[in-house]
Motif scaffolding. Structure first.
Motif, mmCIF file in Angstrom:
data_model
loop_
_atom_site.group_PDB
_atom_site.id
_atom_site.type_symbol
_atom_site.label_atom_id
_atom_site.label_comp_id
_atom_site.label_asym_id
_atom_site.label_seq_id
_atom_site.Cartn_x
_atom_site.Cartn_y
_atom_site.Cartn_z
ATOM 1 N N VAL A 1 0.848 -1.185 0.000
ATOM 2 C CA VAL A 1 0.000 0.000 0.000
ATOM 3 C C VAL A 1 0.886 1.238 0.000
ATOM 4 O O VAL A 1 1.886 1.303 0.729
ATOM 5 N N VAL A 2 0.520 2.214 -0.830
ATOM 6 C CA VAL A 2 1.271 3.461 -0.927
ATOM 7 C C VAL A 2 0.322 4.623 -0.640
ATOM 8 O O VAL A 2 -0.706 4.778 -1.305
ATOM 9 N N PHE A 3 0.660 5.417 0.365
ATOM 10 C CA PHE A 3 -0.071 6.648 0.646
ATOM 11 C C PHE A 3 0.716 7.818 0.062
ATOM 12 O O PHE A 3 1.932 7.910 0.250
ATOM 13 N N GLU A 4 0.020 8.701 -0.618
ATOM 14 C CA GLU A 4 0.651 9.860 -1.240
ATOM 15 C C GLU A 4 -0.038 11.127 -0.751
ATOM 16 O O GLU A 4 -1.252 11.281 -0.892
ATOM 17 N N GLY A 5 0.740 12.019 -0.165
ATOM 18 C CA GLY A 5 0.217 13.307 0.271
ATOM 19 C C GLY A 5 0.691 14.415 -0.651
ATOM 20 O O GLY A 5 1.898 14.556 -0.889
ATOM 21 N N ILE A 6 -0.245 15.176 -1.200
ATOM 22 C CA ILE A 6 0.079 16.275 -2.116
ATOM 23 C C ILE A 6 -0.254 17.591 -1.421
ATOM 24 O O ILE A 6 -1.387 17.795 -0.970
ATOM 25 N N ILE A 7 0.727 18.471 -1.333
ATOM 26 C CA ILE A 7 0.548 19.711 -0.589
ATOM 27 C C ILE A 7 -0.460 20.621 -1.282
ATOM 28 O O ILE A 7 -0.688 20.525 -2.490
ATOM 29 N N GLY A 8 -1.055 21.504 -0.481
ATOM 30 C CA GLY A 8 -1.986 22.483 -1.021
ATOM 31 C C GLY A 8 -1.267 23.738 -1.486
ATOM 32 O O GLY A 8 -0.060 23.726 -1.758
ATOM 33 N N THR A 9 -1.988 24.822 -1.544
ATOM 34 C CA THR A 9 -1.438 26.062 -2.098
ATOM 35 C C THR A 9 -0.605 26.851 -1.099
ATOM 36 O O THR A 9 0.087 27.796 -1.489
ATOM 37 N N SER A 10 -0.670 26.489 0.193
ATOM 38 C CA SER A 10 0.140 27.184 1.191
ATOM 39 C C SER A 10 0.421 26.230 2.347
ATOM 40 O O SER A 10 0.041 25.058 2.308
ATOM 41 N N PHE A 11 1.070 26.759 3.391
ATOM 42 C CA PHE A 11 1.415 25.903 4.523
ATOM 43 C C PHE A 11 0.230 25.669 5.461
ATOM 44 O O PHE A 11 0.359 24.960 6.453
ATOM 45 N N TYR A 12 -0.948 26.242 5.149
ATOM 46 C CA TYR A 12 -2.132 25.991 5.966
ATOM 47 C C TYR A 12 -2.792 24.677 5.523
ATOM 48 O O TYR A 12 -3.933 24.657 5.066
ATOM 49 N N SER A 13 -2.054 23.602 5.621
ATOM 50 C CA SER A 13 -2.588 22.307 5.190
ATOM 51 C C SER A 13 -1.782 21.199 5.851
ATOM 52 O O SER A 13 -0.648 20.943 5.474
ATOM 53 N N ASP A 14 -2.363 20.563 6.858
ATOM 54 C CA ASP A 14 -1.696 19.500 7.604
ATOM 55 C C ASP A 14 -2.384 18.166 7.328
ATOM 56 O O ASP A 14 -3.587 18.020 7.548
ATOM 57 N N ILE A 15 -1.608 17.190 6.841
ATOM 58 C CA ILE A 15 -2.111 15.843 6.586
ATOM 59 C C ILE A 15 -1.389 14.878 7.520
ATOM 60 O O ILE A 15 -0.161 14.909 7.619
ATOM 61 N N ALA A 16 -2.147 14.027 8.211
ATOM 62 C CA ALA A 16 -1.551 13.047 9.123
ATOM 63 C C ALA A 16 -2.248 11.703 8.954
ATOM 64 O O ALA A 16 -3.441 11.635 8.632
ATOM 65 N N LEU A 17 -1.490 10.612 9.158
ATOM 66 C CA LEU A 17 -2.007 9.244 9.124
ATOM 67 C C LEU A 17 -1.649 8.555 10.430
ATOM 68 O O LEU A 17 -0.605 8.825 11.027
ATOM 69 N N ASP A 18 -2.504 7.624 10.854
ATOM 70 C CA ASP A 18 -2.226 6.905 12.091
ATOM 71 C C ASP A 18 -2.912 5.546 12.063
ATOM 72 O O ASP A 18 -3.917 5.352 11.368
ATOM 73 N N ASP A 19 -2.349 4.599 12.829
ATOM 74 C CA ASP A 19 -2.959 3.286 13.088
ATOM 75 C C ASP A 19 -3.341 2.575 11.791
ATOM 76 O O ASP A 19 -4.499 2.202 11.579
ATOM 77 N N ILE A 20 -2.353 2.361 10.920
ATOM 78 C CA ILE A 20 -2.575 1.649 9.656
ATOM 79 C C ILE A 20 -2.436 0.152 9.926
ATOM 80 O O ILE A 20 -1.378 -0.313 10.346
ATOM 81 N N THR A 21 -3.497 -0.619 9.702
ATOM 82 C CA THR A 21 -3.482 -2.044 10.033
ATOM 83 C C THR A 21 -4.071 -2.871 8.896
ATOM 84 O O THR A 21 -4.949 -2.419 8.157
ATOM 85 N N PHE A 22 -3.569 -4.113 8.771
ATOM 86 C CA PHE A 22 -4.124 -5.116 7.870
ATOM 87 C C PHE A 22 -4.708 -6.238 8.723
ATOM 88 O O PHE A 22 -4.025 -6.775 9.592
ATOM 89 N N VAL A 23 -5.961 -6.605 8.455
ATOM 90 C CA VAL A 23 -6.622 -7.677 9.192
ATOM 91 C C VAL A 23 -7.237 -8.643 8.191
ATOM 92 O O VAL A 23 -7.967 -8.211 7.287
#
Length: 268
Positions: free
Chosen positions: A131-153
């Motif tokens: 699995v590949v997660f890709e984060g693409i920034i917005g137009t300024s620094f007012y953009s925070d992307i976070a990921l947590d608790d990635i699991t396979f079941v």
């Protein structure tokens, strides 16, 4: 350029987070920044100075280890946080044979509020993948992307499983003739220990004809059903009960399969 990000690495079996600078579609062998092990239940900020005049990759990517599913059905669960007036995009891809597809399996863009959101995705692939997660920034620094608790079941995602309800063994909706057994006690005719007496909160119980392993009680539920749990109890009036058992199921094709967890037959 100044690259700033926050990271959270918490857990006794924590792995490693690496950050690379990729140029000319070549990932260097040594990361620019790395962190391993438990860093405590808190967020940490990193600032890195990047002095490069050539083009380098803008979107940030997070790669899972390769998944080699023993069961073709897997449930991917993760939490994401996307907050900011100039929020960009978060994509999730399934990569096989070192080829990233042109269209993500899941995507989300724009401000999603100052809160965490959970996602469950069903993956039905028998080949090796990651699995590949890709984060693409917005137009300024007012953009925070976070990921947590990635699991396979293994198995179905909980959101895809219908709400559980009694199937009718206790209530009698499942008829007596649909509850059978390998054997039953020879005294059943006088004491009521037939297979169909093996219902919850009845006045008796099913009693096998022997005390050897290999005895079984079978319930025909009439059609394919999701079974989310099994409840058993001992004899209603005597100190008699089964101490352990395994579960088998079939879709009616004749092949019986043991219920397993992580490839191991479940014993209750």
């Amino acid at each position: 350029m100044c690259l700033t990000f926050w990271y959270h690495m918490y857990g006794s079996s924590m792995g490693t987070l690496n950050m690379y600078i990729e140029m000319d579609q070549a990932l260097p062998s040594v990361p620019m920044w790395t962190k391993s092990g438990d860093q405590g239940d808190e967020w940490h900020m990193v600032e890195l100075q990047i002095d490069i005049v050539a083009e380098y990759r803008g979107p940030g990517s997070l790669y899972s280890t390769f998944v080699r599913p023993s069961d073709s059905t897997m449930c991917l669960t993760f939490w994401y946080h996307m907050y900011g007036s100039s929020m960009g995009t978060l994509n999730m891809y399934i990569e096989m044979d070192q080829a990233l597809p042109s269209v993500p399996m899941w995507t989300k863009s724009g401000d999603q509020g100052d809160e965490w959101h959970m996602v469950e995705l069903q993956i039905d692939i028998v080949a090796e993948y990651r699995v590949v997660f890709e984060g693409i920034i917005g137009t300024s620094f007012y953009s925070d992307i976070a990921l947590d608790d990635i699991t396979f079941v293994p198995g179905l995602c909980s959101s895809l499983i219908p709400a559980c309800h009694p199937l009718g063994v206790e209530s009698g909706a499942i008829a007596d003739q649909d509850i059978t057994a390998k054997s039953f006690s020879q005294s059943s005719q006088t004491t009521g220990m037939f297979p169909y007496n093996g219902r919850l909160h009845g006045g008796s119980a099913w009693v096998a004809g022997t005390v050897e392993s290999g005895e079984w009680l079978q319930v025909d539920v009439g059609e394919n059903q999701y079974i989310s749990g099994v409840v058993t109890q001992g004899h209603a009036t005597k100190l008699q009960w089964v101490t352990s058992y395994k579960l088998k199921f079939t879709t009616g094709a004749g092949d019986w399969v043991f219920y397993k967890i992580n490839g191991i037959e479940k014993v209750d």
